[in-house]
Design a protein around this motif. Structure first.
Motif, PDB file in Angstrom:
ATOM      1  N   ASP A 316       4.138   7.637  12.626  1.00  0.00           N
ATOM      2  CA  ASP A 316       6.025   7.535  12.350  1.00  0.00           C
ATOM      3  C   ASP A 316       6.576   6.557  12.252  1.00  0.00           C
ATOM      4  O   ASP A 316       5.794   5.245  13.415  1.00  0.00           O
ATOM      5  CB  ASP A 316       6.618   8.406  13.463  1.00  0.00           C
ATOM      6  CG  ASP A 316       8.624   8.840  13.073  1.00  0.00           C
ATOM      7  OD1 ASP A 316       8.569   7.940  12.535  1.00  0.00           O
ATOM      8  OD2 ASP A 316       8.164  10.009  13.205  1.00  0.00           O
ATOM      9  N   SER A 317       6.301   5.805  11.350  1.00  0.00           N
ATOM     10  CA  SER A 317       7.873   4.132  11.446  1.00  0.00           C
ATOM     11  C   SER A 317       8.736   3.968  13.018  1.00  0.00           C
ATOM     12  O   SER A 317       9.009   3.068  12.729  1.00  0.00           O
ATOM     13  CB  SER A 317       7.754   4.463  10.180  1.00  0.00           C
ATOM     14  OG  SER A 317       9.144   5.215   9.681  1.00  0.00           O
ATOM     15  N   ARG A 318       9.078   5.026  13.107  1.00  0.00           N
ATOM     16  CA  ARG A 318      10.140   4.977  14.464  1.00  0.00           C
ATOM     17  C   ARG A 318       9.973   4.921  15.054  1.00  0.00           C
ATOM     18  O   ARG A 318       9.983   4.272  16.392  1.00  0.00           O
ATOM     19  CB  ARG A 318      11.191   6.214  14.958  1.00  0.00           C
ATOM     20  CG  ARG A 318      11.954   6.633  13.144  1.00  0.00           C
ATOM     21  CD  ARG A 318      11.921   8.219  13.265  1.00  0.00           C
ATOM     22  NE  ARG A 318      11.153   9.381  13.882  1.00  0.00           N
ATOM     23  CZ  ARG A 318      11.865  10.455  14.199  1.00  0.00           C
ATOM     24  NH1 ARG A 318      12.602  10.503  14.716  1.00  0.00           N
ATOM     25  NH2 ARG A 318      10.398  11.267  14.359  1.00  0.00           N
ATOM     26  N   ALA A 319       8.426   5.039  15.430  1.00  0.00           N
ATOM     27  CA  ALA A 319       6.902   4.042  16.804  1.00  0.00           C
ATOM     28  C   ALA A 319       6.520   3.173  16.636  1.00  0.00           C
ATOM     29  O   ALA A 319       6.738   2.017  16.917  1.00  0.00           O
ATOM     30  CB  ALA A 319       6.342   5.468  17.164  1.00  0.00           C
ATOM     31  N   ALA A 320       6.004   3.516  15.026  1.00  0.00           N
ATOM     32  CA  ALA A 320       5.256   1.989  14.331  1.00  0.00           C
ATOM     33  C   ALA A 320       6.112   1.104  12.890  1.00  0.00           C
ATOM     34  O   ALA A 320       5.829   1.193  11.933  1.00  0.00           O
ATOM     35  CB  ALA A 320       4.205   2.727  14.069  1.00  0.00           C
ATOM     36  N   LEU A 323       4.592   0.446   9.720  1.00  0.00           N
ATOM     37  CA  LEU A 323       4.083   1.299   8.949  1.00  0.00           C
ATOM     38  C   LEU A 323       5.012   1.781   7.815  1.00  0.00           C
ATOM     39  O   LEU A 323       4.980   3.089   8.040  1.00  0.00           O
ATOM     40  CB  LEU A 323       3.096   2.443  10.306  1.00  0.00           C
ATOM     41  CG  LEU A 323       2.711   2.207  10.406  1.00  0.00           C
ATOM     42  CD1 LEU A 323       2.101   3.753  11.666  1.00  0.00           C
ATOM     43  CD2 LEU A 323       1.540   1.257  10.269  1.00  0.00           C
ATOM     44  N   VAL A 324       5.638   0.756   7.782  1.00  0.00           N
ATOM     45  CA  VAL A 324       6.967   1.241   6.703  1.00  0.00           C
ATOM     46  C   VAL A 324       6.368   0.119   4.692  1.00  0.00           C
ATOM     47  O   VAL A 324       5.646  -0.900   5.252  1.00  0.00           O
ATOM     48  CB  VAL A 324       7.962   0.514   6.691  1.00  0.00           C
ATOM     49  CG1 VAL A 324       8.720   1.614   8.052  1.00  0.00           C
ATOM     50  CG2 VAL A 324       8.581  -0.753   7.447  1.00  0.00           C
ATOM     51  N   LYS A 325       6.651   0.631   4.463  1.00  0.00           N
ATOM     52  CA  LYS A 325       6.511  -0.176   2.734  1.00  0.00           C
ATOM     53  C   LYS A 325       7.392  -1.499   2.180  1.00  0.00           C
ATOM     54  O   LYS A 325       8.708  -1.289   3.328  1.00  0.00           O
ATOM     55  CB  LYS A 325       6.651   0.588   1.388  1.00  0.00           C
ATOM     56  CG  LYS A 325       5.578   1.771   1.712  1.00  0.00           C
ATOM     57  CD  LYS A 325       5.782   2.759   0.288  1.00  0.00           C
ATOM     58  CE  LYS A 325       4.752   3.971   0.033  1.00  0.00           C
ATOM     59  NZ  LYS A 325       5.317   4.985  -0.714  1.00  0.00           N
ATOM     60  N   ASP A 326       7.096  -2.032   1.616  1.00  0.00           N
ATOM     61  CA  ASP A 326       7.854  -3.497   1.242  1.00  0.00           C
ATOM     62  C   ASP A 326       9.682  -3.209   1.243  1.00  0.00           C
ATOM     63  O   ASP A 326      10.042  -3.533   1.554  1.00  0.00           O
ATOM     64  CB  ASP A 326       7.276  -3.748   0.726  1.00  0.00           C
ATOM     65  CG  ASP A 326       5.894  -5.328   0.882  1.00  0.00           C
ATOM     66  OD1 ASP A 326       5.688  -4.734   2.157  1.00  0.00           O
ATOM     67  OD2 ASP A 326       5.362  -5.528   0.424  1.00  0.00           O
TER      68      ASP A 326
END
Length: 403
Positions: A316-320, A323-326
């Motif tokens: 989850d990008s809220r934790a990491a 780990l999100v797209k540009d």
């Protein structure tokens, strides 16, 4: 006599083990760092023993050490300091007493401590917030959040997000005479993680009209899927944050599950079907050659999918936030990232700098070449460092120029 000599040798060896720590030549004031690291290591080992005996969780033992540093909210001639509540979450509020015709700047600060330790009341955080408020004539909201092991992701994120959304409302900003166009989010370590994650979420939140102008990330922890970056390899036993303690913090963020910790420690906690996530943290692509040095990127080792099914927060990008797209990074405001050379989290920060720049975000990267993790907060006697004054001055100066 021989027995006494044997006992003396053993005791001396144990003492030397706790006191001696190899510290790079570039790092100043080695004695202070050695003594502080010895204290942390001893407390950690005692905590692990108590946990093994089933008496108390290791984080509860470590929390005693951080809670001892808490101080009350004390105002002075420059700053009014109060402990209050923002939408159900405790915060420590710093409001400058200086009266001007201009609206003030506003910063939400998020403390570190591996999502398990710390609070705005710690003297080190109180000092940073107080100095920032005074030097910038800015309102500082230093926010608490519920801690692991009692609470796990996404509780910490939700608490901070609640505070940020509350503060950014028009009527709250007006109450504290804060300019809606001059607000920012900042944090260190686990707080840097939360600052990055919250800033990403706020950028897409249609309910938030007043978006932060800047984000400042101080040696942030940004990803829990690869614990074999060059900085994790190089600095795994470095004061004041070892690889094993970092992995334990990460695992506690998600669960009280020893199997998760052991899988993360061996870097086998990801499943093959989620290997696409490694494209976001492939350090061979994002680290410059002088950082990669002689380290060679190897393909990740994969475990079973059960852990990820049980703890989806790992992806989850809220934790990491890495780990999100540009396309999501493009929405972010002007950014400040501080990294330290002798820190396991160094490469997380550098990878984020590179990815943000590739996405077109204006980024200032301040790398502390002789710095250890915690460089901004080592400001309290007897472990105060001269280098911390330089680090704090750089951070506050950037805020002054960009907020």
């Amino acid at each position: 006599m021989a027995q006494k000599m044997i006992v003396f040798i053993i005791a001396t060896g144990i003492l030397a083990y706790y006191i001696y720590t190899p510290i790079p030549e570039e790092v100043d004031q080695k004695l202070k760092i050695t003594m502080l690291n010895s204290l942390i290591r001893t407390w950690d080992h005692v905590g692990q023993l108590l946990e093994w005996l089933g008496w108390r969780h290791v984080m509860h033992s470590l929390r005693i050490l951080t809670d001892m540093q808490n101080i009350p909210a004390l105002s002075d001639e420059n700053i009014t300091v109060t402990d209050t509540i923002f939408s159900g979450v405790p915060v420590r509020l710093y409001v400058p007493t200086q009266q001007t015709n201009e609206l003030k700047r506003g910063i939400i600060y998020i403390h570190g401590g591996g999502w398990c330790l710390g609070s705005p009341a710690m003297k080190s955080y109180d000092t940073v917030s107080r100095n920032t408020a005074k030097d910038l004539n800015a309102v500082i909201v230093s926010t608490s959040y519920r801690l692991a092991p009692e609470f796990h992701f996404p509780t910490q994120f939700d608490d901070v997000y609640t505070v940020v959304k509350y503060f950014l409302q028009d009527h709250i900003l007006a109450e504290y005479s804060v300019d809606p166009e001059r607000t920012g989010i900042s944090g260190d370590s686990a707080g840097g993680n939360l600052a990055a994650a919250v800033t990403q979420q706020i950028a897409e939140d249609a309910e938030v009209r007043n978006k932060p102008k800047i984000q400042a990330l101080i040696y942030p922890a940004l990803q829990p899927i690869d614990f074999d970056t060059p900085s994790y390899q190089q600095n795994k036993n470095m004061p004041l944050l070892t690889k094993s303690l970092t992995v334990r913090f990460w695992s506690e963020y998600f669960a009280n599950d020893p199997s998760l910790y052991h899988a993360m420690a061996s870097n086998t906690h990801m499943a093959l079907e989620f290997n696409y996530l490694f494209t976001f943290v492939n350090w061979s692509m994002y680290l410059p050659e002088n950082v990669k040095q002689s380290y060679t990127y190897s393909e990740p080792m994969f475990g079973k999918a059960e852990l990820l099914q049980k703890y989806p927060g790992l992806m989850d990008s809220r934790a990491a936030p890495l780990l999100v797209k540009d396309s999501k990074l493009k929405l972010l405001p002007k950014t400040y990232v501080m990294t330290c050379e002798y820190d396991v989290l160094r490469d997380d920060g550098i990878m984020y700098v590179m990815r943000l720049r590739n996405a077109g975000v204006s980024v200032t990267h301040y790398h502390v070449k002789d710095g250890l993790h915690g460089a901004l907060s080592l400001n309290s006697w007897p472990f105060d460092l001269e280098n911390t004054k330089i680090v704090e001055a750089h951070y506050i100066n950037w805020l002054d120029k960009n907020l």
